[in-house]
Design an enzyme around this catalytic site. Sequence first.
Site, mmCIF file in Angstrom:
data_model
loop_
_atom_site.group_PDB
_atom_site.id
_atom_site.type_symbol
_atom_site.label_atom_id
_atom_site.label_comp_id
_atom_site.label_asym_id
_atom_site.label_seq_id
_atom_site.Cartn_x
_atom_site.Cartn_y
_atom_site.Cartn_z
ATOM 1 N N HIS A 241 0.969 -1.394 0.033
ATOM 2 C CA HIS A 241 -0.012 -0.033 0.001
ATOM 3 C C HIS A 241 1.098 1.208 0.185
ATOM 4 O O HIS A 241 0.656 2.293 -0.750
ATOM 5 C CB HIS A 241 -0.935 0.040 1.288
ATOM 6 N N ARG A 347 -7.372 4.929 -10.734
ATOM 7 C CA ARG A 347 -7.950 3.890 -9.855
ATOM 8 C C ARG A 347 -8.928 4.517 -9.012
ATOM 9 O O ARG A 347 -8.733 5.307 -8.223
ATOM 10 C CB ARG A 347 -6.777 3.492 -8.895
ATOM 11 N N ARG A 403 -10.712 3.226 -14.188
ATOM 12 C CA ARG A 403 -10.889 1.897 -13.916
ATOM 13 C C ARG A 403 -11.836 1.433 -12.649
ATOM 14 O O ARG A 403 -11.873 2.212 -11.698
ATOM 15 C CB ARG A 403 -9.538 1.168 -13.463
ATOM 16 N N GLU A 569 -5.371 -8.723 -17.573
ATOM 17 C CA GLU A 569 -4.135 -8.686 -16.357
ATOM 18 C C GLU A 569 -4.606 -10.178 -15.887
ATOM 19 O O GLU A 569 -3.836 -10.560 -15.025
ATOM 20 C CB GLU A 569 -4.599 -7.743 -15.339
ATOM 21 N N GLY A 590 -2.473 -4.958 -17.520
ATOM 22 C CA GLY A 590 -2.256 -4.652 -16.411
ATOM 23 C C GLY A 590 -1.111 -5.640 -16.053
ATOM 24 O O GLY A 590 -0.967 -6.768 -15.437
ATOM 25 N N THR A 591 0.208 -5.425 -16.350
ATOM 26 C CA THR A 591 1.295 -6.226 -16.127
ATOM 27 C C THR A 591 1.830 -6.539 -14.835
ATOM 28 O O THR A 591 2.668 -7.385 -14.569
ATOM 29 C CB THR A 591 2.488 -5.807 -17.291
ATOM 30 N N ASN A 592 1.505 -5.928 -14.001
ATOM 31 C CA ASN A 592 1.755 -6.383 -12.579
ATOM 32 C C ASN A 592 1.070 -7.481 -12.202
ATOM 33 O O ASN A 592 1.730 -8.577 -11.875
ATOM 34 C CB ASN A 592 1.196 -5.313 -11.436
ATOM 35 N N ASP A 593 -0.291 -7.432 -12.260
ATOM 36 C CA ASP A 593 -1.242 -8.668 -12.030
ATOM 37 C C ASP A 593 -0.726 -9.783 -13.043
ATOM 38 O O ASP A 593 -0.617 -10.993 -12.563
ATOM 39 C CB ASP A 593 -2.505 -8.527 -11.942
ATOM 40 N N CYS A 656 -0.719 -0.457 -18.502
ATOM 41 C CA CYS A 656 -0.759 0.467 -17.367
ATOM 42 C C CYS A 656 0.019 -0.313 -16.048
ATOM 43 O O CYS A 656 -0.123 0.305 -15.058
ATOM 44 C CB CYS A 656 -2.036 0.745 -17.142
#
Lengths: 703, 703
Positions: A241, A347, A403, A569, A590-593, A656
């Site tokens: 966070h 977000r 989003r 994602e 969503g390349t993080n997830d 993103c």
Amino acid sequence: MGQRAVDYRREFKITPEQANGTAVNIVTMVFGNMGNDCSTGVGFTRDPGTGENVMYGEYLVNAQGEDVVAGIRTPKPVAEMKDEMPDLYRQLVELRNKLEGHYHEVQDYEYTIEKGVLYCLQTRNGKMNAQGMVRSSVEMANEGLITREKALLRIDPESLEQMMFPQLDPKHKAAPAAVGMGASPGASSGKIVFDADTAVKRGRGAGEKIILMREETKPEDIHGFFAAVGILTSRGGKTSHAAVVARGMGKPCVVGAEAIHVNVHQRQAIIGDKVLHEGDVLTIDGGTGAVYFGDVPTVEPEFTPELRTLLGWADEIATLKVMANADTPDAAQRASNYGAMGIGLCRTERMFNAKERLPTVLEMILAETTEDREAALAKLLPMQRSDFKEIFRAMAPRPVTVRLLDPPIHEFLPSEQTLIDDIEHLRHLRQTAQGLEAISQILGQVNPKAVEQLGILNDSHLVADVLAKKEEILQKARALHEINPMLGHRGVRLGLTYPEIYKMQIRAILEAAAECMQERVNVHPEIMVPQVCTVEELKRVKALVDEVLPEVEAKYAVKVHFEFGTMMEVVRACLRAEEIAGVAEFFSFGTNDLTQATFSFSREDAENKFLPFYNSAGILKDNPFEALDTAGVGQLMQFAVSNGRKTRAGLKVGICGEQGGHPRSMRFCHYANLTYVSCSSPRVPIARLAAAHAKLLEGEYQP
Amino acid sequence: MGQRAVDYRREFKITPEQANGTAVNIVTMVFGNMGNDCSTGVGFTRDPGTGENVMYGEYLVNAQGEDVVAGIRTPKPVAEMKDEMPDLYRQLVELRNKLEGHYHEVQDYEYTIEKGVLYCLQTRNGKMNAQGMVRSSVEMANEGLITREKALLRIDPESLEQMMFPQLDPKHKAAPAAVGMGASPGASSGKIVFDADTAVKRGRGAGEKIILMREETKPEDIHGFFAAVGILTSRGGKTSHAAVVARGMGKPCVVGAEAIHVNVHQRQAIIGDKVLHEGDVLTIDGGTGAVYFGDVPTVEPEFTPELRTLLGWADEIATLKVMANADTPDAAQRASNYGAMGIGLCRTERMFNAKERLPTVLEMILAETTEDREAALAKLLPMQRSDFKEIFRAMAPRPVTVRLLDPPIHEFLPSEQTLIDDIEHLRHLRQTAQGLEAISQILGQVNPKAVEQLGILNDSHLVADVLAKKEEILQKARALHEINPMLGHRGVRLGLTYPEIYKMQIRAILEAAAECMQERVNVHPEIMVPQVCTVEELKRVKALVDEVLPEVEAKYAVKVHFEFGTMMEVVRACLRAEEIAGVAEFFSFGTNDLTQATFSFSREDAENKFLPFYNSAGILKDNPFEALDTAGVGQLMQFAVSNGRKTRAGLKVGICGEQGGHPRSMRFCHYANLTYVSCSSPRVPIARLAAAHAKLLEGEYQP
């Protein structure tokens, strides 16, 4: 001793006769210490600190090069040579012009003058800071010395970060007290505090520079972020966070500095054998993750006119567009200043985190019926609508992609442990009160005076009330608890289970757009659905939009234009892209997830537990959460792009995830025919330059 | 009223003259109540309960069909007709033969005899239980009435489950008291107990039938599983500890029965307004997830000779091999009895769970140095080796695939909450002791007698010792805590971080194989690495094998043959299959984890939170954890199979996820050219039949 007039790459000897001729390769020995018509010097063809086109350097009369280096005598600035040796100064200017004319690059050169003859000893490309590189690039291009393409390519995009954030003064000698992970770049110094309320009191109230220091942060700490100049946590990774919020705000942040033991209750922190108290000063470097005792000097960033010019050239060349991730009106304004071409990721959950809104969010979460939930949502609607409206205005006429709610709702509750601790504390209070009452009865029978010695708590009713509320929240937190929240009840899964939440958000977006249109603001809202794994989910959300849209259009008497698209994602969404593009008007990776799912790595766990070892042992070359894994995640992206465009030719596709602002990853994005990248605001300039690089170097790219 | 001699599909009228002729389509009205040369009856061409080839049915003289149905008069068994109406009985036998000869299927038919003429009123395929279907299949094939292929195809593979597990008596009328998820099939009744130790005491000790009932189970409960006839939990999903372990043991299990509130401390459970105490009887149905008060009668399973014959035919036809998942010597023996062609998945962590081994495992986990960890591992080595040896012997000469340690090690620790509760309790004990001591001092000054009224705890030192140990474990549990354990520090990531763990396991496998070889037991061990995402991980584990192998071969003076392969359960591994097949000699799809990663669904969270809604709302047709998602996960599998075989032609590829035993999923596995499926032992017969179906029906398969 003489000096060999030889560069390891090339050699120059310039005599007055040859000053206008070609450099000649000659190996010879020259001496700068044979009298007062001799000297030795070093120079840059431009000022390496500012990039300014001036003679720059120092010289020593009757000396050898090592005398300059040894610092026994103080050399003179080269400007003095103009008076002292005007002819040689003219030769030196010619040499400098010749060097730049030959190399088309700023040179760092050494020379010796032996009895009135100027010899160039060696030359190499000059190392300059980012500001120097930018200014010299723009000026060399304007002078016709290099092309605009070369002007762009000679600058490492990453180096621009220096120009976006305050940096530690490069001359500082401080040793880090602890090293965590650099989660949001920039350096700052401030007094540590251990909770958000104190941060506000001392930061906003008393105007002190504050570093908010916690084990980890939670949404309820958000007001402390605004009040602090930096965030420091002892736990958590780059998607914790603290990290994500600080990046969004552009505040320096170090996370997971595990050597620091934070004890909020005792209001102290321990680093090694040193105990820190509230108000002690620390400096953090959010680029390297280093934490220093005391106030280490920093240098301020500057967004120069030359940088604006350079990035303008970049935008003309690049085909990959650069958008920003921004969640608030302030962030949207900042993104605009950095030249973002729109907002690729707004977000909505961040808007739930504001301290004054959390009670309403809590009400929504604790609601046991749809009606109760809708009542709470009705209170949130105007808040979200006004946020969206301000964001749309700040970015108009550029697109803003909003989003819908993504995180699991338990993220908005205090942690179970916090609740348990609170309840434990309250129970103890109550038990003590009850225990003492019981004992007082026994004592009362023996000696009434002793009762006074023990004292009796009388606030057990108040305690019981607070306890009941806390227990209700804990019960909800437990009911919502998930084993793997990253793969749990979130995103569209939540949105379809509680459609009233998404409907409220959709209404807020469309009404905000309608109000802007009434005010003749040119808006381009886009609604984006997170965590989609099958086209059916998207169809159901589209049905909610189709339900709300006519109501909004009737209310405002305008036709609202918008696009409807999806995050990509989830691995399965990439595999089903052909179907999904039938409903989605755009994709955003969503390349993080997506990276988490492709590797089966939970980012926070991986970066805390094994990824550093994997990188150092060479099992993985990069951290795939920083540099896009083209061999794995990239394959899925390519598959999705080409299949999506089978259904919808020219489909707009963006990225993103954090890798979207990473220059090497952007070369892949360009290669994979993405339409845009979206990154945090301060990375926008970096990404604009990188987008031009990707275009200019596309011929030589190998994924 | 007469009856219309009409089947809605076909009509028959058989007179003595036509008995050997073809059935004629005639619509007429016939009457069975026109005197004593009239009658009406119903029959099956074979006994539907057993499948036996006998005349089966009942008739009533001088009656209409509705009289049979109404139950006013008691019909006679058809055998009596032989004496009462010998000629008509002969006709009835002919009718029966004609019907089976025509339909090549067991028929359920109705007839009326009007004045000595036999009319067939209607006929349809007979509904039979699994045992009836199996016996009639084998006998009809042996009689030449149908082919062996038809004999196999007429049986739904899933129906064989009835023959593997005890079932609730189909005639029971009990209403469920609660419904959870059926996590391991079979039905059982027993007395509830709330902890594993009591299960052992009452189950093993006193010989009672026990249902172990808990909120959720943990590895330390494992001895309770062995002692129980069924497992019931109020939390968790189909991959919870309880579910997976019970399935492995083949014990009935219901999980996530959320209507039940288990209170271990009070040793009671509440369902609705009923309070259950230890020793009360419940019945659970692990197929449907239903829980009943009291003892609902069950019927026992039977593995008949006909089933053996039928499955032998299936094996001859099928190309897809069927292996079993088995983790212990007992389970290996059971797998062998069910006809498994090897063990496709032997999970080594199950061997860590035995109660007498957990302290050693704890020692390994708490070890702060490699040396300490190796010392604990040295104690585990002989235990694992002897397990492997017994498993190899039980399955010889069939292959046994051993998977190296997979789960995160914190799974072997008590839950944080349990530890916190224990510590809280101990602290309270200590505080009480201290508090009472303090109060006794005050009291002592006033009235020494009162001290006795309060009593003083004197065991505070003992409490402090236990407390310290518990706190050490809690600290470790917290250090090992993960946000998303499914995507955390587990499998090969753990194995490479602590190579001594994998080395011990590799040594145990190779030494067990060497000992078997010395005893002339023909073994085929396979070493399988979990959670692989890049070929580099596999190379590093292979290097550990290469290090241990020569030591084992030298020690036993034998050459150990084995294969080395990988789980394919990480999306990225599927995408990099071509490289991975360079090192892996076999692939085994772990479709549980692969499905979780492909959908971004944590199974436990999904099944508890939103998957039932997704299924009922039609967003997803199936539960992808039960039926393989061919459109998503299946695509990844096909990609991996074809790319893996580019590198290694004929690469052996299996599936060991739960979907491997699911007939519809197996048709996809056959289509995707997999070599084998591996499933829990009691599903092996189902899978063997399904494998034959997949082959026989391959022409009409559409994924």
